[in-house]
Design a protein around this motif. Sequence first.
Motif, PDB file in Angstrom:
ATOM      1  N   ILE A 133       0.090   7.607  11.431  1.00  0.00           N
ATOM      2  CA  ILE A 133      -0.201   6.317  11.165  1.00  0.00           C
ATOM      3  C   ILE A 133       0.147   6.326   9.573  1.00  0.00           C
ATOM      4  N   THR A 134       1.049   5.113   9.253  1.00  0.00           N
ATOM      5  CA  THR A 134       1.288   4.871   7.801  1.00  0.00           C
ATOM      6  C   THR A 134       0.861   3.576   7.439  1.00  0.00           C
ATOM      7  N   GLN A 135       0.258   3.333   6.150  1.00  0.00           N
ATOM      8  CA  GLN A 135      -0.203   2.061   5.792  1.00  0.00           C
ATOM      9  C   GLN A 135       0.868   1.778   4.287  1.00  0.00           C
ATOM     10  N   HIS A 136       1.120   0.628   4.331  1.00  0.00           N
ATOM     11  CA  HIS A 136       1.766   0.063   3.014  1.00  0.00           C
ATOM     12  C   HIS A 136       0.939  -1.075   2.523  1.00  0.00           C
ATOM     13  N   ILE A 137       0.455  -1.063   1.497  1.00  0.00           N
ATOM     14  CA  ILE A 137      -0.442  -2.177   0.874  1.00  0.00           C
ATOM     15  C   ILE A 137      -0.066  -2.385  -0.379  1.00  0.00           C
ATOM     16  N   THR A 138       0.273  -3.867  -0.446  1.00  0.00           N
ATOM     17  CA  THR A 138       0.622  -4.203  -1.841  1.00  0.00           C
ATOM     18  C   THR A 138      -0.333  -5.601  -2.169  1.00  0.00           C
ATOM     19  N   ALA A 139      -0.396  -5.438  -3.740  1.00  0.00           N
ATOM     20  CA  ALA A 139      -1.385  -6.748  -3.960  1.00  0.00           C
ATOM     21  C   ALA A 139      -0.723  -7.178  -5.362  1.00  0.00           C
ATOM     22  N   THR A 140      -0.733  -8.482  -5.785  1.00  0.00           N
ATOM     23  CA  THR A 140      -0.354  -8.838  -6.925  1.00  0.00           C
ATOM     24  C   THR A 140      -1.247  -9.422  -7.902  1.00  0.00           C
ATOM     25  N   GLY A 141      -1.338  -9.130  -9.190  1.00  0.00           N
ATOM     26  CA  GLY A 141      -2.294  -9.537  -9.815  1.00  0.00           C
ATOM     27  C   GLY A 141      -3.516  -8.724  -9.836  1.00  0.00           C
ATOM     28  N   LEU A 142      -4.398  -9.179 -10.969  1.00  0.00           N
ATOM     29  CA  LEU A 142      -5.548  -8.479 -10.989  1.00  0.00           C
ATOM     30  C   LEU A 142      -6.681  -8.820 -10.013  1.00  0.00           C
ATOM     31  N   ARG A 145      -4.637 -11.308  -3.717  1.00  0.00           N
ATOM     32  CA  ARG A 145      -4.758 -11.155  -2.478  1.00  0.00           C
ATOM     33  C   ARG A 145      -3.922  -9.911  -2.040  1.00  0.00           C
ATOM     34  N   ALA A 146      -4.196  -8.817  -1.336  1.00  0.00           N
ATOM     35  CA  ALA A 146      -3.753  -7.777  -0.812  1.00  0.00           C
ATOM     36  C   ALA A 146      -2.956  -7.927   0.703  1.00  0.00           C
ATOM     37  N   ASN A 147      -1.878  -7.548   0.709  1.00  0.00           N
ATOM     38  CA  ASN A 147      -1.137  -7.657   1.949  1.00  0.00           C
ATOM     39  C   ASN A 147      -0.655  -6.321   2.299  1.00  0.00           C
ATOM     40  N   GLY A 148      -0.633  -5.904   3.694  1.00  0.00           N
ATOM     41  CA  GLY A 148      -0.245  -4.519   4.010  1.00  0.00           C
ATOM     42  C   GLY A 148       0.292  -4.514   5.550  1.00  0.00           C
ATOM     43  N   THR A 149       1.177  -3.398   5.675  1.00  0.00           N
ATOM     44  CA  THR A 149       1.270  -3.184   6.984  1.00  0.00           C
ATOM     45  C   THR A 149       0.998  -1.834   7.618  1.00  0.00           C
ATOM     46  N   ILE A 150       0.703  -1.482   8.887  1.00  0.00           N
ATOM     47  CA  ILE A 150       0.211  -0.531   9.530  1.00  0.00           C
ATOM     48  C   ILE A 150       1.461  -0.022  10.267  1.00  0.00           C
TER      49      ILE A 150
END
Length: 153
Positions: A133-142, A145-150
């Motif tokens: 299982i791999t996760q890619h999480i990104t967030a912009t700014g302090l 909102r965080a977005n991610g894929t599994i």
Amino acid sequence: MNSPPQHTQITPAPLMRSEEIPPGVQEVILPSGERALAYSTGPAVSPPPLPVPVPTVSQPIPAWAKTTALLAPTIGGGIAVAAVGLSAAAPGLTAVSHALWSAVAAIAAGGIAAAVVIGRVRARITAAQRPHITQHITATGLFGRANGTINHR
């Protein structure tokens, strides 16, 4: 003239015969050695009766005594025979005890070896079947909102 007083020996008067003494009266000897008759304040004291000889009659021996007397040599003999048997079997018993300890050690070593082998085989089987299982999480700014894929592979 006065003559010195003469001492005369007093002879005791004869007392009554024992059958003439009434009940409740006893003949006593005073501390001076004189005999006198005195009333008894308590019950008449008679000499203790002579013990009557008891004829010796053989009594039967109780059953428990017979049983105990018969069992004592039997139990003692059994213990002696057991001691002789154990002393004769001592070298064999020593060898058997060593063999039993060896068997116990072999069983314990086999159990430990089996546990190790089973653990390694199980690890290989589960490693091959385990998903990656791999996760890619990104967030912009302090405070963004965080977005991610599994990904399951």
